[in-house]
Design a protein around this motif. Structure first.
Motif, short mmCIF file in Angstrom:
data_model
loop_
_atom_site.label_atom_id
_atom_site.label_comp_id
_atom_site.label_asym_id
_atom_site.label_seq_id
_atom_site.Cartn_x
_atom_site.Cartn_y
_atom_site.Cartn_z
N SER A 65 -93.66 6.73 23.03
CA SER A 65 -92.32 7.10 22.56
C SER A 65 -92.41 8.51 21.96
O SER A 65 -93.49 8.97 21.58
CB SER A 65 -91.83 6.11 21.51
N PRO A 66 -91.27 9.22 21.88
CA PRO A 66 -91.31 10.59 21.36
C PRO A 66 -91.90 10.71 19.95
O PRO A 66 -92.52 11.71 19.63
CB PRO A 66 -89.83 11.01 21.35
N ASP A 67 -91.77 9.65 19.13
CA ASP A 67 -92.34 9.70 17.78
C ASP A 67 -93.77 9.17 17.74
O ASP A 67 -94.41 9.17 16.69
CB ASP A 67 -91.47 8.94 16.79
N GLY A 68 -94.29 8.70 18.89
CA GLY A 68 -95.66 8.24 18.98
C GLY A 68 -95.93 6.86 18.41
O GLY A 68 -97.06 6.41 18.39
N ARG A 69 -94.90 6.16 17.95
CA ARG A 69 -95.10 4.85 17.34
C ARG A 69 -95.24 3.73 18.38
O ARG A 69 -95.94 2.74 18.14
CB ARG A 69 -93.96 4.52 16.39
N PHE A 70 -94.58 3.86 19.51
CA PHE A 70 -94.54 2.78 20.49
C PHE A 70 -95.11 3.23 21.83
O PHE A 70 -95.07 4.41 22.18
CB PHE A 70 -93.09 2.32 20.72
N ILE A 71 -95.60 2.25 22.57
CA ILE A 71 -95.99 2.44 23.97
C ILE A 71 -95.10 1.53 24.78
O ILE A 71 -94.91 0.35 24.44
CB ILE A 71 -97.45 2.03 24.21
N GLY A 72 -94.53 2.05 25.84
CA GLY A 72 -93.75 1.24 26.77
C GLY A 72 -94.41 1.31 28.14
O GLY A 72 -94.97 2.33 28.51
N LEU A 80 -97.58 0.54 17.71
CA LEU A 80 -98.91 0.99 17.30
C LEU A 80 -99.15 0.86 15.81
O LEU A 80 -100.29 0.91 15.36
CB LEU A 80 -99.13 2.45 17.74
N GLN A 81 -98.10 0.69 15.01
CA GLN A 81 -98.29 0.47 13.57
C GLN A 81 -98.70 -0.96 13.27
O GLN A 81 -99.59 -1.21 12.47
CB GLN A 81 -97.03 0.83 12.80
N SER A 82 -98.05 -1.92 13.92
CA SER A 82 -98.35 -3.33 13.65
C SER A 82 -99.39 -3.90 14.62
O SER A 82 -99.99 -4.93 14.34
CB SER A 82 -97.08 -4.17 13.73
N GLY A 83 -99.55 -3.24 15.77
CA GLY A 83 -100.46 -3.76 16.78
C GLY A 83 -99.86 -4.86 17.64
O GLY A 83 -100.51 -5.38 18.53
N ARG A 84 -98.61 -5.19 17.40
CA ARG A 84 -97.95 -6.27 18.14
C ARG A 84 -97.26 -5.75 19.38
O ARG A 84 -96.69 -4.66 19.38
CB ARG A 84 -96.94 -6.98 17.24
N GLY A 85 -97.31 -6.54 20.43
CA GLY A 85 -96.61 -6.22 21.66
C GLY A 85 -95.58 -7.29 21.97
O GLY A 85 -95.72 -8.44 21.56
N PHE A 86 -94.52 -6.88 22.66
CA PHE A 86 -93.52 -7.86 23.07
C PHE A 86 -92.97 -7.46 24.43
O PHE A 86 -92.91 -6.29 24.78
CB PHE A 86 -92.40 -8.00 22.03
#
Length: 132
Positions: free
Chosen positions: A82-89, A110-116
């Motif tokens: 993501s543009p802010d680097g917090r998420f991967i899609g 990437l902060q919590s380590g959880r994926g959905f």
């Protein structure tokens, strides 16, 4: 052939040799990167070139090249930060329907380590982050 790394290219002198800025592990393939925080490059590294290779998120200090591991993720197909680097899609898996590769979208925080996995739409054949 160049050693794995992040390189600087001189756009005004295209015939010059690029300079390596950050060295990367020898088996690494960069899948996505973004300067999420000023002075730091967040990079998604795959172990090898296989589409199903495990990924790691790593922050690189652009001043001194120091690497800070963020999270080992596992396989994500066609990942995008993501543009802010917090998420991967990316895609959890892919299948071909009517000649089009598509699959369920997976988002990793990437902060919590959880994926959905997104339930709606059940499959997609393309995506991009809002604001990009």
């Amino acid at each position: 052939s160049f050693a794995p790394g992040i390189y600087i290219f001189d756009g005004t002198a295209p015939d010059t040799t690029p300079a390596q800025w950050l060295a990367l592990p020898t088996d690494a393939t960069v899948r996505s990167s973004v300067e999420a925080v000023g002075g730091h490059l967040r990079v998604l590294l795959a172990r090898g070139a296989d589409a199903f290779a495990s990924l790691s998120a790593v922050d690189y200090d652009l001043g001194n090249g120091e690497a800070t591991p963020i999270l080992d993720i596992g396989a994500v197909i066609a990942p995008q930060l993501s543009p802010d680097g917090r998420f991967i899609g990316g895609y959890q898996n892919l299948t071909e329907i009517d000649g089009v590769q598509q699959g369920a979208l997976l988002v990793v925080d990437l902060q919590s380590g959880r994926g959905f996995v997104l339930a709606n739409p059940a499959t997609a054949w393309g995506f991009r982050w809002a604001g990009t």
